[in-house]
Design an enzyme around this catalytic site. Structure first.
Site, PDB file in Angstrom:
ATOM      1  N   THR A   1       0.786  -5.642  10.111  1.00 22.49           N
ATOM      2  CA  THR A   1      -0.669  -5.554   9.964  1.00 22.49           C
ATOM      3  C   THR A   1      -1.242  -6.976  10.054  1.00 22.49           C
ATOM      4  O   THR A   1      -1.513  -7.460  11.139  1.00 22.49           O
ATOM      5  CB  THR A   1      -1.073  -4.863   8.652  1.00 22.49           C
ATOM      6  OG1 THR A   1      -0.372  -5.456   7.555  1.00 22.49           O
ATOM      7  CG2 THR A   1      -0.747  -3.377   8.699  1.00 22.49           C
TER       8      THR A   1
ATOM      9  N   LYS B   1       7.776  -5.613   6.434  1.00 21.25           N
ATOM     10  CA  LYS B   1       6.441  -6.085   6.772  1.00 21.25           C
ATOM     11  C   LYS B   1       5.712  -6.407   5.480  1.00 21.25           C
ATOM     12  O   LYS B   1       5.984  -5.837   4.419  1.00 21.25           O
ATOM     13  CB  LYS B   1       5.651  -5.067   7.586  1.00 21.25           C
ATOM     14  CG  LYS B   1       5.268  -3.775   6.892  1.00 21.25           C
ATOM     15  CD  LYS B   1       4.024  -3.795   6.024  1.00 21.25           C
ATOM     16  CE  LYS B   1       2.842  -4.429   6.725  1.00 21.25           C
ATOM     17  NZ  LYS B   1       1.690  -4.521   5.724  1.00 21.25           N
TER      18      LYS B   1
ATOM     19  N   THR C   1       2.079  -4.349  -0.742  1.00 24.56           N
ATOM     20  CA  THR C   1       1.887  -3.804   0.604  1.00 24.56           C
ATOM     21  C   THR C   1       3.090  -4.227   1.380  1.00 24.56           C
ATOM     22  O   THR C   1       3.044  -5.088   2.223  1.00 24.56           O
ATOM     23  CB  THR C   1       0.641  -4.338   1.297  1.00 24.56           C
ATOM     24  OG1 THR C   1      -0.442  -4.116   0.454  1.00 24.56           O
ATOM     25  CG2 THR C   1       0.369  -3.625   2.588  1.00 24.56           C
TER      26      THR C   1
ATOM     27  N   GLU D   1      -0.381 -14.517   3.470  1.00 28.72           N
ATOM     28  CA  GLU D   1      -1.666 -14.707   4.145  1.00 28.72           C
ATOM     29  C   GLU D   1      -2.263 -16.072   3.796  1.00 28.72           C
ATOM     30  O   GLU D   1      -2.568 -16.369   2.646  1.00 28.72           O
ATOM     31  CB  GLU D   1      -2.630 -13.599   3.741  1.00 28.72           C
ATOM     32  CG  GLU D   1      -2.217 -12.251   4.322  1.00 28.72           C
ATOM     33  CD  GLU D   1      -3.056 -11.087   3.827  1.00 28.72           C
ATOM     34  OE1 GLU D   1      -2.958 -10.016   4.440  1.00 28.72           O
ATOM     35  OE2 GLU D   1      -3.779 -11.243   2.835  1.00 28.72           O
TER      36      GLU D   1
ATOM     37  N   ASN E   1      -8.877 -11.908   3.884  1.00 32.11           N
ATOM     38  CA  ASN E   1      -9.138 -10.708   3.093  1.00 32.11           C
ATOM     39  C   ASN E   1     -10.618 -10.411   2.908  1.00 32.11           C
ATOM     40  O   ASN E   1     -10.984  -9.317   2.478  1.00 32.11           O
ATOM     41  CB  ASN E   1      -8.451 -10.828   1.734  1.00 32.11           C
ATOM     42  CG  ASN E   1      -6.954 -10.610   1.852  1.00 32.11           C
ATOM     43  OD1 ASN E   1      -6.493  -9.488   1.953  1.00 32.11           O
ATOM     44  ND2 ASN E   1      -6.192 -11.696   1.880  1.00 32.11           N
TER      45      ASN E   1
ATOM     46  N   SER F   1     -12.274  -5.373   9.474  1.00 31.72           N
ATOM     47  CA  SER F   1     -12.829  -5.601  10.811  1.00 31.72           C
ATOM     48  C   SER F   1     -11.755  -5.985  11.811  1.00 31.72           C
ATOM     49  O   SER F   1     -12.003  -5.978  12.987  1.00 31.72           O
ATOM     50  CB  SER F   1     -13.899  -6.688  10.763  1.00 31.72           C
ATOM     51  OG  SER F   1     -13.329  -7.912  10.357  1.00 31.72           O
TER      52      SER F   1
END
Length: 436
Positions: free
Chosen positions: A172, A199, A210, A296, A431, A436
């Site tokens: 993702t 992932k 996640t 991230e 985040n 989007s």
């Protein structure tokens, strides 16, 4: 006010893809994988993958650990049902979609999860033997027409590119696919293979996040053996990582052993059991660490080592608390040697044994992992601040991409390693507009 922190300096981006994505690999016998772009992802990237066991000479065994989030997604509930109904034997496929988590979708979500499994079972001529994983945005329904079409058209292979594309299909916000493989020998001299795919880059917190992952091997393992192995390995790998302290509704780590290498089955009382457990744990740690390295917006990979603890559980709680501290993580990003934030996190950690902490015995230090000398920088010694801290050396260590925070409790002999990263402006950017 001092504004000398590297927080205000441009940092060269790390080419994580080149660093962490393999160019070749060796994979377990009798497993095949397939992936396809169904159109669910707006960018047209791969978004559906299937792994299948083709070994028919021996019944496979499997186990999984799932999110402890109270709101478990439909694929988690479905996979638990499949494992339990099969008594952790005979599971021969995993289907994974990305782009939609199928979480908080009610009865429709459960029907869609069941339909995905049915479609794969029918395609592969299986009988309720498929697990399912989903990742992406919570609260959106699966685009079942696209997914069904993808399952129908998907092709399988066993080569390196097939496995790498499988890893890509579940990404993702990941910046690189996470695929590793290794081989090991047991006392009989035979070679066995492990392959792992995971992932995750954000919403990562222990007791799963996640985070999706699967380990497959051609070693035969009993059903009770594989459950114990995965539980032990998961507790010391995927449950010892943190990017941002948020836990998802979809986390699943699954392991399948198909026994394609003809040898005795490894059970909990087998002489090889401990060796297998150690191999799987070390392997799972490598795979879990890739998730943190892809955190991230992260610029640093940090190992938090809590040592000389009265119990492993206490060491883990303290290491987790430090790793989840936003103040510690932002100080790491700013390369600020503010060890008081580390000490504070140790103090408010919810350890069960009050006598596991004694501030007069506590040591805290930074450790460089680049081989430089001196590698250790003591910050707190027996509960007393090191007044001779070399601030220049502290800045050098904190400027490294990889470093360690070591906390010595000196109340016992147990320890826990935890892996985390810094918290950056880029994390907020990613985040702030994830959908989007």
């Amino acid at each position: 006010m001092k504004f000398t922190s590297s927080l205000f300096k441009a940092k060269a981006p790390i080419d994580k893809y080149s660093l962490y994505v393999p160019k070749t690999g060796v994979f377990p016998k009798k497993f095949e994988v397939g992936s396809i772009a169904t159109g669910v992802k707006k960018n047209g990237n791969l978004d559906l993958g299937i792994i299948v066991n083709r070994n028919t000479s021996r019944k496979s065994t499997s186990s999984a650990v799932f999110t402890t989030n109270r709101f478990k997604a439909a694929p988690v509930l479905k996979s638990k049902e499949v494992l339990e109904s099969n008594n952790y034997e005979g599971v021969n496929a995993i289907v994974v979609n990305s782009g939609c988590a199928n979480s908080m979708t009610g009865e429709v979500g459960m029907r869609d999860a069941e339909k995905m499994c049915d479609l794969v079972n029918n395609k592969l001529h299986l009988d309720n033997q498929t697990l399912i994983m989903s990742t992406g945005v919570i609260g959106q329904k699966l685009q079942m027409e696209k997914i069904a079409n993808g399952i129908d058209k998907i092709k399988f292979g066993s080569g390196f590119e097939d496995w790498l594309n499988m890893a890509k299909s579940i990404c993702t916000t990941d910046t690189f696919p996470k695929l590793i493989s290794s081989q090991f020998k047991l006392q009989n001299g035979k070679v066995y293979t492990l392959t792992g795919i995971s992932k995750g880059a954000g919403m990562i917190c222990p007791n799963m996040a996640t985070l999706l992952g699967y380990l497959v091997t051609d070693l035969p393992i009993s059903s009770r053996g594989i459950k114990k192995i995965l539980s032990f390995a998961g507790e010391r790998s995927f449950n010892c990582i943190s990017v941002d302290g948020d836990m998802s509704t979809n986390d699943t780590i699954c392991m399948i052993a198909n026994g394609a290498v003809e040898t005795d089955v490894v059970d909990v009382d087998s002489p090889d059991f401990e060796d297998v457990c150690k191999n799987v744990t070390s392997f799972a740690q490598q795979l879990a660490q890739l998730v943190v390295r892809d955190g991230e917006g992260a610029t640093k990979f940090v190992t938090v080592r809590v040592t000389k603890s009265k119990t492993f559980e206490d060491a883990k709680i303290i290491a987790e608390t430090i790793s989840n501290s936003s103040l510690v993580k932002t100080a790491l990003y700013g390369e600020d040697a503010n060890w008081g934030r580390i000490l504070c996190a140790v103090g408010y950690s919810k350890t069960e044994n009050y006598d596991s902490l004694d501030e007069n015995k506590l040591n805290v230090k930074f450790v460089a992992t680049d081989g430089s000398t001196p590698s250790e920088l003591p910050l707190l010694i027996n509960g007393v601040p090191n007044l001779d801290v070399d601030e220049a050396r502290a800045s050098e260590i904190l400027a490294l991409n990889d470093l360690e925070i070591v906390v010595e409790l000196n109340t016992g002999e147990e320890e826990c390693n935890f892996w985390t990263c810094d918290l950056t402006h880029e994390y907020v950017t990613i985040n702030g507009d994830y959908r989007s």
